[in-house]
Motif scaffolding. Structure first.
Motif, short mmCIF file in Angstrom:
data_model
loop_
_atom_site.label_atom_id
_atom_site.label_comp_id
_atom_site.label_asym_id
_atom_site.label_seq_id
_atom_site.Cartn_x
_atom_site.Cartn_y
_atom_site.Cartn_z
N GLN A 276 76.88 66.26 14.37
CA GLN A 276 76.43 64.92 14.75
C GLN A 276 74.91 64.88 14.84
O GLN A 276 74.28 63.88 14.52
CB GLN A 276 77.03 64.53 16.11
N ILE A 277 74.34 65.98 15.32
CA ILE A 277 72.89 66.17 15.39
C ILE A 277 72.61 67.55 14.80
O ILE A 277 73.32 68.52 15.11
CB ILE A 277 72.37 66.10 16.84
N ASP B 64 75.58 60.50 12.69
CA ASP B 64 75.84 59.64 13.84
C ASP B 64 76.16 60.43 15.11
O ASP B 64 77.23 61.03 15.21
CB ASP B 64 77.02 58.71 13.50
N PRO B 65 75.26 60.41 16.10
CA PRO B 65 75.52 61.13 17.35
C PRO B 65 76.57 60.47 18.24
O PRO B 65 76.99 61.05 19.24
CB PRO B 65 74.16 61.15 18.04
N THR B 66 77.02 59.26 17.88
CA THR B 66 78.04 58.59 18.69
C THR B 66 79.46 58.96 18.26
O THR B 66 80.44 58.49 18.86
CB THR B 66 77.90 57.06 18.61
#
Length: 380
Positions: A160-161, A231-233
């Motif tokens: 995600q990151i 997308d970190p969400t």
């Protein structure tokens, strides 16, 4: 040429033939590389139990992965930028895997597109998905994978990151690679690589054409682009969303924790891959082989469990199966072969693992790969 007897021989040859920035991208890990190095130390620390005077004349390495027959419990993991390590790299690796009877997984951030690889092989391959901020684009990738008849979808959960990879930043890695004052001599000293890249039409992110701003013309470093698009969400609800769009086998890759393993199964995973992204994400995360037993204990027979991160030999495959994995994925191991000798190098990497696994099974008194369990490990 000196005979190639192990994966390290392929690594040394790839180091000489691929540009430094690209080889470093393949070879190195994040931050201080504690996890990258820990993967190898933990695998090396496991010892095998030698058995003698057992009939091991008729041995079989054949098994299944996600319901598909394979010649041995090894698949090619999704690896980004494969097509700039060697021209047409994804196509060559897919062909080698098909000939060897093992699965190939195409990355979202591949250089050759889904369609280009599908046109080059007879057997459908697997596709790996990164869920971007733009969910419509992610859905379009899933549809393209279905159209290409991909037989499984691999959802990577642990990017995600992006963990910082010092070498990539210092090398200024871009796609396609830029000729600069700093790297000019290095690129010119690799005429085999340069000639291949000049001849191929595949020099950019093939699956992302039209999606990357600026037409994808090497406008940014890889890490900058990932930082802007990944997308970190992302949550387990998104995994369930992917499951609703994908009718085939769903493989969730990047699990190190028992709670996450249970959540992945609850979200619809058919397969879990125990992996720390080859030591390229969270540095100081545990070696994946040490996390494997707790994941096996957590989900039991609810899904297949595979192992990834650090597998370089047939002995590594044997050890992972002994601790409960059904199969393994290889990344660096086949990339070294690709960088060294193209398709022939990938074939060589797979042949090395096959022979090592076969011999190690025999010397532990095992005739069928499906019979491998804790009994092949030496315990004081």
């Amino acid at each position: 040429m000196t005979p190639i007897t192990c994966n390290e021989d392929l690594r040394q040859l790839a180091m000489r033939r691929a540009p430094r920035a690209i080889f470093d991208y393949v070879d190195r890990g994040s931050y201080d590389e504690h996890t990258l190095n820990g993967n190898r130390r933990a695998l090396d620390a496991l010892m095998l139990r030698q058995r003698v005077m057992i009939d091991v004349d008729q041995r079989s390495l054949a098994t299944t992965m996600a319901g598909e027959a394979v010649s041995m419990p090894v698949g090619l993991a999704p690896t980004g930028l494969t097509g700039i390590l060697h021209a047409d790299g994804e196509i060559l690796a897919a062909r080698a895997a098909q000939a060897a009877g093992v699965p190939f997984t195409l990355s979202t951030v591949s250089i050759c597109s889904i369609e280009a690889v599908r046109a080059a092989v007879e057997k459908p391959f697997w596709f790996q998905l990164y869920v971007m901020r733009d969910r419509d684009f992610a859905a379009s990738l899933i549809q393209r994978a279905k159209t290409a008849q991909c037989s499984a979808l691999v959802l990577t959960a642990d990017l995600q990151i992006q963990g910082q990879r010092h070498r990539d930043i210092k090398n200024g890695l871009t796609v396609p690679p830029r000729l600069t004052v700093g790297n000019a001599l290095d690129l010119l000293r690799r005429p085999r690589w340069a000639w291949g890249m000049l001849r191929t039409p595949h020099r950019n992110f093939g699956n992302l054409a039209g999606f990357i701003s600026g037409g994808g013309k090497g406008m940014t470093t890889l890490s900058q682009w990932i930082g802007s698009q990944f997308d970190p969400t992302l949550s387990w609800q998104d995994v369930a969303w992917v499951r609703s769009l994908w009718p085939g086998k769903l493989i969730v890759k990047g699990i190190l924790d028992a709670d996450d393993a249970r959540a992945a199964v609850d979200a619809g995973a058919d397969v879990i891959v125990v992996s720390n992204h080859g030591g390229r994400q969270l540095d100081s995360a545990p070696p994946a082989i040490l996390a494997l037993p707790q994941v096996v204990a957590a989900v039991g027979d609810r899904c297949e469990i595979w192992f990834d991160s650090g597998v370089r030999s047939g002995q590594d495959v044997l050890k992972a199966l002994a601790l409960g994995a059904r199969a393994t994925l290889i990344g660096k191991a086949f990339l070294y072969g690709l960088g060294a000798m193209g398709e022939r190098g990938v074939t060589t990497a797979l042949d090395l693992i096959r022979r090592e696994l076969d011999v190690s099974m025999a010397l532990t008194g095992t005739r069928d790969v499906r019979e491998i369990g804790p009994q092949v490990l030496w315990r004081p």
